[in-house]
Design a protein around this motif. Structure first.
Motif, mmCIF file in Angstrom:
data_model
loop_
_atom_site.group_PDB
_atom_site.id
_atom_site.type_symbol
_atom_site.label_atom_id
_atom_site.label_comp_id
_atom_site.label_asym_id
_atom_site.label_seq_id
_atom_site.Cartn_x
_atom_site.Cartn_y
_atom_site.Cartn_z
ATOM 1 N N ARG A 1 -38.683 -18.225 -108.828
ATOM 2 C CA ARG A 1 -39.684 -17.171 -108.916
ATOM 3 C C ARG A 1 -40.889 -17.640 -109.717
ATOM 4 O O ARG A 1 -40.740 -18.334 -110.716
ATOM 5 N N PRO A 2 -42.068 -17.251 -109.286
ATOM 6 C CA PRO A 2 -43.266 -17.545 -110.076
ATOM 7 C C PRO A 2 -43.267 -16.706 -111.355
ATOM 8 O O PRO A 2 -42.596 -15.670 -111.440
ATOM 9 N N ASP A 3 -44.044 -17.145 -112.332
ATOM 10 C CA ASP A 3 -44.216 -16.347 -113.542
ATOM 11 C C ASP A 3 -44.844 -15.003 -113.179
ATOM 12 O O ASP A 3 -45.608 -14.899 -112.220
ATOM 13 N N ARG A 4 -44.489 -13.996 -113.960
ATOM 14 C CA ARG A 4 -45.051 -12.646 -113.816
ATOM 15 C C ARG A 4 -44.913 -12.123 -112.388
ATOM 16 O O ARG A 4 -45.874 -11.682 -111.775
ATOM 17 N N SER A 5 -43.690 -12.198 -111.858
ATOM 18 C CA SER A 5 -43.472 -11.735 -110.495
ATOM 19 C C SER A 5 -42.571 -10.515 -110.446
ATOM 20 O O SER A 5 -41.645 -10.361 -111.236
ATOM 21 N N ALA A 6 -42.883 -9.666 -109.492
ATOM 22 C CA ALA A 6 -42.059 -8.505 -109.180
ATOM 23 C C ALA A 6 -41.027 -8.939 -108.149
ATOM 24 O O ALA A 6 -41.181 -9.954 -107.473
ATOM 25 N N TYR A 7 -39.971 -8.151 -108.042
ATOM 26 C CA TYR A 7 -38.943 -8.410 -107.041
ATOM 27 C C TYR A 7 -38.815 -7.180 -106.157
ATOM 28 O O TYR A 7 -38.576 -6.077 -106.639
ATOM 29 N N LEU A 8 -38.998 -7.374 -104.868
ATOM 30 C CA LEU A 8 -38.816 -6.306 -103.917
ATOM 31 C C LEU A 8 -37.320 -6.255 -103.611
ATOM 32 O O LEU A 8 -36.813 -6.991 -102.786
ATOM 33 N N TYR A 9 -36.622 -5.407 -104.355
ATOM 34 C CA TYR A 9 -35.156 -5.351 -104.324
ATOM 35 C C TYR A 9 -34.639 -4.832 -102.986
ATOM 36 O O TYR A 9 -33.669 -5.335 -102.442
ATOM 37 N N ILE A 10 -35.277 -3.790 -102.490
ATOM 38 C CA ILE A 10 -34.862 -3.237 -101.200
ATOM 39 C C ILE A 10 -36.092 -2.773 -100.441
ATOM 40 O O ILE A 10 -37.018 -2.205 -101.024
ATOM 41 N N GLY A 11 -36.091 -3.049 -99.171
ATOM 42 C CA GLY A 11 -37.087 -2.521 -98.254
ATOM 43 C C GLY A 11 -36.363 -2.207 -96.960
ATOM 44 O O GLY A 11 -35.800 -3.105 -96.337
ATOM 45 N N HIS A 12 -36.337 -0.942 -96.592
ATOM 46 C CA HIS A 12 -35.571 -0.557 -95.401
ATOM 47 C C HIS A 12 -36.172 0.691 -94.775
ATOM 48 O O HIS A 12 -36.583 1.612 -95.472
ATOM 49 N N VAL A 13 -36.206 0.686 -93.445
ATOM 50 C CA VAL A 13 -36.620 1.850 -92.665
ATOM 51 C C VAL A 13 -35.555 2.084 -91.607
ATOM 52 O O VAL A 13 -35.088 1.138 -90.961
ATOM 53 N N ARG A 14 -35.161 3.338 -91.446
ATOM 54 C CA ARG A 14 -34.143 3.659 -90.428
ATOM 55 C C ARG A 14 -34.619 3.217 -89.041
ATOM 56 O O ARG A 14 -35.807 3.286 -88.730
ATOM 57 N N SER A 15 -33.665 2.789 -88.225
ATOM 58 C CA SER A 15 -34.000 2.194 -86.929
ATOM 59 C C SER A 15 -34.797 3.130 -86.029
ATOM 60 O O SER A 15 -35.685 2.676 -85.312
ATOM 61 N N ARG A 16 -34.548 4.410 -86.081
ATOM 62 C CA ARG A 16 -35.216 5.331 -85.158
ATOM 63 C C ARG A 16 -36.701 5.517 -85.434
ATOM 64 O O ARG A 16 -37.425 6.046 -84.585
ATOM 65 N N VAL A 17 -37.175 5.064 -86.604
ATOM 66 C CA VAL A 17 -38.601 5.215 -86.923
ATOM 67 C C VAL A 17 -39.291 3.871 -87.151
ATOM 68 O O VAL A 17 -40.393 3.820 -87.690
ATOM 69 N N ARG A 18 -38.657 2.800 -86.743
ATOM 70 C CA ARG A 18 -39.282 1.485 -86.901
ATOM 71 C C ARG A 18 -40.470 1.341 -85.958
ATOM 72 O O ARG A 18 -40.601 2.069 -84.989
ATOM 73 N N ASN A 19 -41.334 0.376 -86.273
ATOM 74 C CA ASN A 19 -42.516 0.056 -85.469
ATOM 75 C C ASN A 19 -43.545 1.188 -85.444
ATOM 76 O O ASN A 19 -44.297 1.324 -84.482
ATOM 77 N N GLN A 20 -43.560 1.995 -86.510
ATOM 78 C CA GLN A 20 -44.553 3.060 -86.632
ATOM 79 C C GLN A 20 -45.435 2.847 -87.863
ATOM 80 O O GLN A 20 -46.238 3.702 -88.207
ATOM 81 N N GLY A 21 -45.263 1.716 -88.553
ATOM 82 C CA GLY A 21 -46.085 1.422 -89.713
ATOM 83 C C GLY A 21 -45.518 1.905 -91.038
ATOM 84 O O GLY A 21 -46.126 1.685 -92.086
#
Length: 142
Positions: free
Chosen positions: A74-94
């Motif tokens: 990890r670079p210095d002073r970095s955040a960690y995106l622990y979880i990123g998830h979107v339910r399948s039925r609403v994917r590809n909508q931004g």
């Protein structure tokens, strides 16, 4: 808290079959409940939800990277995106892209200069999504 917990469980179910084969253990999801409550009350952590028709359908969780990622990856002073998830039925909508932008804006405002995210490269969706947002594989876990 319930919405975050449910979305984490949905992500784990999504990763259970081929090609990722991450076992979905409901008891493991339940064991995280107290940890999630702690994170949600921590002012140094941020979770954002996306809703569709009044229902939570996406989540992003941002933490300090030094809590999760060793200093060599990890670079210095970095955040960690622990979880990123979107339910399948609403994917590809931004919604996912919008959540990532919210998370990165929070990280910048919190003084972070970089962000680290981990994903299973065998997962076709993640392997397309994260690079489109400027992330690149930096290490391989063995």
């Amino acid at each position: 808290e319930r919405a975050v917990h449910a979305l984490i469980a949905d992500l784990m179910r999504h990763q259970a079959p081929s090609p990722i084969f991450m076992p979905f253990l409901p008891e493991a999801v339940n064991a995280e409940r107290d940890e999630i409550l702690t994170w949600l009350s921590d002012p140094t952590v941020a979770y954002f939800l996306a809703e569709a028709d009044g229902e939570p359908v996406g989540v992003i969780g941002m933490h300090a990277a030094d809590e999760f990622v060793d200093e060599l990856r990890r670079p210095d002073r970095s955040a960690y995106l622990y979880i990123g998830h979107v339910r399948s039925r609403v994917r590809n909508q931004g919604l996912g892209a919008g959540l990532v932008e919210l998370g990165l804006a929070w990280a910048r405002a919190s003084g972070y200069q970089a962000c680290v995210v981990g994903w299973y490269t065998a997962g076709d969706l993640a392997s397309r999504f994260w690079p489109k947002r400027g992330f690149a594989p930096g290490a391989r876990a063995l």
